[in-house]
Design a protein around this motif. Structure first.
Motif, PDB file in Angstrom:
ATOM      1  N   ILE A  17      12.614  15.913  22.405  1.00 28.64           N
ATOM      2  CA  ILE A  17      11.196  15.614  22.594  1.00 28.64           C
ATOM      3  C   ILE A  17      10.473  15.817  21.269  1.00 28.64           C
ATOM      4  O   ILE A  17      10.754  16.768  20.535  1.00 28.64           O
ATOM      5  CB  ILE A  17      10.539  16.484  23.694  1.00 28.64           C
ATOM      6  N   SER A  18       9.577  14.895  20.948  1.00 30.64           N
ATOM      7  CA  SER A  18       8.847  15.014  19.689  1.00 30.64           C
ATOM      8  C   SER A  18       7.691  14.040  19.665  1.00 30.64           C
ATOM      9  O   SER A  18       7.635  13.111  20.465  1.00 30.64           O
ATOM     10  CB  SER A  18       9.771  14.698  18.516  1.00 30.64           C
ATOM     11  N   HIS A  19       6.800  14.250  18.738  1.00 34.27           N
ATOM     12  CA  HIS A  19       5.731  13.289  18.483  1.00 34.27           C
ATOM     13  C   HIS A  19       6.337  12.181  17.606  1.00 34.27           C
ATOM     14  O   HIS A  19       7.236  12.458  16.821  1.00 34.27           O
ATOM     15  CB  HIS A  19       4.598  14.013  17.746  1.00 34.27           C
ATOM     16  N   PRO A  20       5.834  10.931  17.745  1.00 31.44           N
ATOM     17  CA  PRO A  20       6.365   9.868  16.878  1.00 31.44           C
ATOM     18  C   PRO A  20       6.373  10.286  15.414  1.00 31.44           C
ATOM     19  O   PRO A  20       5.418  10.934  14.954  1.00 31.44           O
ATOM     20  CB  PRO A  20       5.376   8.719  17.104  1.00 31.44           C
ATOM     21  N   ASP A  21       7.445   9.927  14.732  1.00 32.02           N
ATOM     22  CA  ASP A  21       7.597  10.166  13.287  1.00 32.02           C
ATOM     23  C   ASP A  21       8.056  11.568  12.913  1.00 32.02           C
ATOM     24  O   ASP A  21       8.201  11.871  11.738  1.00 32.02           O
ATOM     25  CB  ASP A  21       6.299   9.864  12.503  1.00 32.02           C
ATOM     26  N   ALA A  22       8.270  12.430  13.899  1.00 31.10           N
ATOM     27  CA  ALA A  22       8.712  13.785  13.560  1.00 31.10           C
ATOM     28  C   ALA A  22      10.167  13.787  13.113  1.00 31.10           C
ATOM     29  O   ALA A  22      10.606  14.697  12.418  1.00 31.10           O
ATOM     30  CB  ALA A  22       8.522  14.709  14.749  1.00 31.10           C
ATOM     31  N   GLY A  23      10.926  12.740  13.536  1.00 27.93           N
ATOM     32  CA  GLY A  23      12.315  12.652  13.075  1.00 27.93           C
ATOM     33  C   GLY A  23      13.340  12.557  14.199  1.00 27.93           C
ATOM     34  O   GLY A  23      14.527  12.790  13.972  1.00 27.93           O
ATOM     35  N   LYS A  24      12.901  12.147  15.382  1.00 24.16           N
ATOM     36  CA  LYS A  24      13.824  12.073  16.515  1.00 24.16           C
ATOM     37  C   LYS A  24      14.958  11.068  16.264  1.00 24.16           C
ATOM     38  O   LYS A  24      16.129  11.378  16.492  1.00 24.16           O
ATOM     39  CB  LYS A  24      13.051  11.669  17.781  1.00 24.16           C
ATOM     40  N   THR A  25      14.592   9.894  15.758  1.00 29.81           N
ATOM     41  CA  THR A  25      15.609   8.868  15.524  1.00 29.81           C
ATOM     42  C   THR A  25      16.608   9.334  14.474  1.00 29.81           C
ATOM     43  O   THR A  25      17.819   9.189  14.634  1.00 29.81           O
ATOM     44  CB  THR A  25      14.953   7.556  15.038  1.00 29.81           C
ATOM     45  N   THR A  26      16.076   9.890  13.405  1.00 25.08           N
ATOM     46  CA  THR A  26      16.937  10.384  12.330  1.00 25.08           C
ATOM     47  C   THR A  26      17.883  11.448  12.866  1.00 25.08           C
ATOM     48  O   THR A  26      19.089  11.412  12.620  1.00 25.08           O
ATOM     49  CB  THR A  26      16.079  10.986  11.200  1.00 25.08           C
ATOM     50  N   LEU A  27      17.344  12.358  13.632  1.00 25.46           N
ATOM     51  CA  LEU A  27      18.160  13.452  14.154  1.00 25.46           C
ATOM     52  C   LEU A  27      19.223  12.927  15.122  1.00 25.46           C
ATOM     53  O   LEU A  27      20.383  13.354  15.066  1.00 25.46           O
ATOM     54  CB  LEU A  27      17.252  14.465  14.853  1.00 25.46           C
ATOM     55  N   GLY A  42      22.256   6.390   7.617  1.00 23.24           N
ATOM     56  CA  GLY A  42      21.321   6.252   6.513  1.00 23.24           C
ATOM     57  C   GLY A  42      19.950   6.169   7.122  1.00 23.24           C
ATOM     58  O   GLY A  42      19.804   6.176   8.325  1.00 23.24           O
ATOM     59  N   THR A  43      18.923   6.084   6.299  1.00 23.17           N
ATOM     60  CA  THR A  43      17.584   6.042   6.866  1.00 23.17           C
ATOM     61  C   THR A  43      17.412   4.769   7.680  1.00 23.17           C
ATOM     62  O   THR A  43      17.763   3.693   7.237  1.00 23.17           O
ATOM     63  CB  THR A  43      16.544   6.077   5.746  1.00 23.17           C
ATOM     64  N   VAL A  44      16.884   4.929   8.859  1.00 22.23           N
ATOM     65  CA  VAL A  44      16.619   3.759   9.701  1.00 22.23           C
ATOM     66  C   VAL A  44      15.288   3.188   9.254  1.00 22.23           C
ATOM     67  O   VAL A  44      14.247   3.786   9.453  1.00 22.23           O
ATOM     68  CB  VAL A  44      16.547   4.167  11.180  1.00 22.23           C
ATOM     69  N   LYS A  45      15.342   2.047   8.647  1.00 24.13           N
ATOM     70  CA  LYS A  45      14.126   1.484   8.039  1.00 24.13           C
ATOM     71  C   LYS A  45      13.454   0.482   8.977  1.00 24.13           C
ATOM     72  O   LYS A  45      14.093  -0.158   9.790  1.00 24.13           O
ATOM     73  CB  LYS A  45      14.481   0.767   6.733  1.00 24.13           C
ATOM     74  N   ASP A 143      12.430  19.460   3.161  1.00 27.46           N
ATOM     75  CA  ASP A 143      12.602  18.917   1.810  1.00 27.46           C
ATOM     76  C   ASP A 143      11.272  18.392   1.281  1.00 27.46           C
ATOM     77  O   ASP A 143      11.189  17.887   0.164  1.00 27.46           O
ATOM     78  CB  ASP A 143      13.643  17.791   1.822  1.00 27.46           C
ATOM     79  N   ARG A 144      10.226  18.457   2.129  1.00 29.97           N
ATOM     80  CA  ARG A 144       8.893  18.038   1.691  1.00 29.97           C
ATOM     81  C   ARG A 144       7.982  19.247   1.625  1.00 29.97           C
ATOM     82  O   ARG A 144       8.332  20.323   2.094  1.00 29.97           O
ATOM     83  CB  ARG A 144       8.286  17.107   2.746  1.00 29.97           C
ATOM     84  N   GLU A 145       6.773  19.032   1.104  1.00 22.18           N
ATOM     85  CA  GLU A 145       5.771  20.101   1.165  1.00 22.18           C
ATOM     86  C   GLU A 145       5.356  20.242   2.620  1.00 22.18           C
ATOM     87  O   GLU A 145       4.886  19.283   3.232  1.00 22.18           O
ATOM     88  CB  GLU A 145       4.548  19.736   0.308  1.00 22.18           C
TER      89      GLU A 145
END
Ligand code: G4P
Length: 527
Positions: A17-27, A42-45, A143-145
């Motif tokens: 569960i997550s808000h859009p863009d938090a990284g669910k697809t990547t995870l 790889g990154t899903v673009k 890896d980001r601020e």
């Protein structure tokens, strides 16, 4: 232990569960990569380009040229069978998401550490709370601020009302992200950006007082040691029982895109998250270890695959063993079905199921006779409860351009209503059919499907309805009085339930005050 009990014990069924863009697809992609279900990631673009992307996984499939093929994935990890259910968290956020959460035993909450707790996360966590689902938390994008880690924990505790027990602790962030300290294992995992490192390929240093750390991080190490002391003193210790009761969440930090932190999450799911839990039915509690097969349908998806023009009913197995070809009883219709074409969702493709146990999800192809909430057994009458329908928040009246297509429209809406794609209300005053949805994209999906599958051009018009409440009253006479007095605001839903459609908040509270014997329900459980 019987084979059925053993198989149940090694299953884990969860959703992210997550808000859009938090990284669910990547995870999701990284979990599949790590489990060996896919070979490269790889990154899903550009995933937001598909207008009707019903599942992010289908996007992964398109982007990567692999066949993920469904919204349920099964993979093996450490001699366990993991079932990961997709929750559409995006624009197509809908009631579907809520119901998927009734089919899992735990959830993984992903938070963008730069943003903290966001709206969709709050909604989804509240749904998990209805069943006290245990939650594992992943703070992503170190890896980001990002924001201060202690502040993030505070936010989760204050907004989501769940206690946090950090299991790992980040060392730095952004360009200075060095890794995490595993509080329980007293180990440091060193971070390295980029590459396609598998989670177990990151370097490990044993012990927070290890002299190598002073060499590696001469400037930061003192501060880190102090911080860890502070965190250990100020935050909750991990308590397995509190986690299982849904009161406390173990928190992990990392970066999904860099494969960092994934292994710890998977281990937490295997070591701590519950195996399939007992399930309530109207008749009795069903144990996952029982010998006889039982399960319920929590989701229906049509046209999943252009090559298979069918609907798939997703059934969560609650007990016993399902084997290919066995006869199971569809209890609502009181009919046996020979389930020879039932599919499972092994790693890449839809495959014919050989066997499935409690916790697994199987897909039953059908032509519209299976509904959400339907129970299946080997013959015993069991009615699984707890599959919620939520009061819609958006309403539209339906008109058609060609009045001769009225029959097709009604048939289409009846079926889409049964499928749970949208809620359909028939007003008692004989007016236009009213559609109710939780997410606005549901209307677009219905428009497209009415056109494609039923040949109907429907137009939706706004109506002045603010909310809906399902209505009940043990006193039949009082209910009849209420119905007579409120005919203009009453409707019947696709399941035949009486519903009050309130034009505004004031009207609803006045009506509730005026009719104290009538119960107004915000959710309806399918029984
Ligand atoms: P979602 O399914 O929850 O909506 O999120 P998704 O995985 O698509 O991730 C949203 C964006 O965040 C993606 O960028 C993704 O690459 C990025 N992201 C995910 N995990 C991490 C991480 O650990 N670190 C960083 N820095 N980014 C992460 P995108 O949509 O491709 O956009 P863009 O950022 O490439 O422009």
């Amino acid at each position: 232990m019987s084979q059925i009990a053993q198989e149940a014990a090694r299953r884990r069924t969860f959703a992210i569960i997550s808000h859009p863009d938090a990284g669910k697809t990547t995870l999701t992609e990284k979990l599949l990569l790590f489990s060996g279900a896919i070979l490269s990631a790889g990154t899903v673009k550009g995933k937001k380009s598909g207008k009707f992307a019903t599942s992010d996984w289908m996007e992964i499939e398109k982007q990567r040229g692999i066949s993920v093929a469904s919204s349920v994935m099964q993979f093996d990890y450490r001699q366990h069978v993991v079932n990961l259910l997709d929750t559409p968290g995006h624009e197509d956020f809908s009631e579907d998401t809520y119901r998927v959460l009734t089919a899992v035993d735990s959830a993984l909450m992903v938070i963008d550490a730069a943003k903290g707790v966001e709206a969709q996360t709050i909604k989804l966590l509240n749904v998990c709370r209805l069943r006290d689902t245990p939650i594992v938390t992943f703070m992503n994008k170190y890896d980001r601020e990002v924001r201060d880690s202690l502040e993030l924990l505070d936010e989760v505790e204050n907004i989501l009302h769940i206690r946090c027990a950090p299991i790992t602790w980040p060392i730095g962030m952004g360009k200075n992200f060095k890794g995490v300290y595993h509080i329980l294992n007293d180990e440091i995992y060193l971070f390295e950006a980029g590459g396609e490192k598998l989670p177990h390929q990151f370097d490990v240093i044993k012990g927070i007082n290890n002299a190598r750390l002073d060499e590696l991080f001469p400037i930061e190490i003192q501060q880190l040691r102090e911080e860890i002391e502070l965190v250990q003193a100020a935050s909750n210790e991990f308590d397995l029982n509190a986690f299982l009761r849904g009161e406390l969440t173990p928190v992990f930090f990392g970066s999904a895109i860099n494969n960092f932190g994934i292994q710890e999450i998977l281990n937490a799911l295997i070591d701590w998250a519950p195996a399939p839990l007992p399930r309530e039915t109207l008749e009795r509690v069903v144990e996952p270890t029982e010998n006889k097969f039982s399960g319920f349908v929590f989701k229906i998806q049509a046209n999943m695959d252009a090559k298979h023009r069918d609907r798939i009913a997703f059934l969560r197995v609650c007990s016993g063993e399902f084997t290919r070809g066995m006869k199971i009883k569809h209890l609502r219709l009181n009919r046996d079905i020979a389930a020879s074409s039932v599919v499972t969702f092994m790693s890449h493709t839809r495959e014919l199921v050989e066997e499935a146990f409690a916790g697994d999800i199987i897909g039953i192809p059908n032509h519209g006779n299976i509904q959400i909430g339907d129970s299946f057994t080997e013959g015993e009458r069991l009615t699984f409860t707890g599959i919620p329908f939520f009061a819609p928040e958006l309403f539209r009246a339906v008109r058609i351009k060609n009045p001769l297509k009225m029959k097709q429209l009604q048939k289409g809406l009846q079926q889409l209503g049964e499928e749970g794609a949208v809620q359909v209300f028939r007003p008692h005053n004989g007016g236009d059919l009213i559609l109710g949805a939780v997410g606005v994209l549901q209307f677009e999906v219905v428009t497209a499907r009415l056109a494609n599958e039923y040949g109907v051009d429907a137009v939706f018009e706004s109506v002045s309805i603010w909310s809906a409440r399902w209505v009940s009253c043990p006193d039949r006479k009082k209910l009849a009085e209420f119905e007579k007095a409120n005919i203009l605001n009453l409707a019947t839903d696709a399941g035949g339930n009486l519903t009050y459609l309130a034009p505004n908040r004031v009207n609803l509270s006045l009506t509730e005050e005026r009719w104290p014997d009538i119960c107004f329900h915000e959710t309806r459980e399918l029984t």
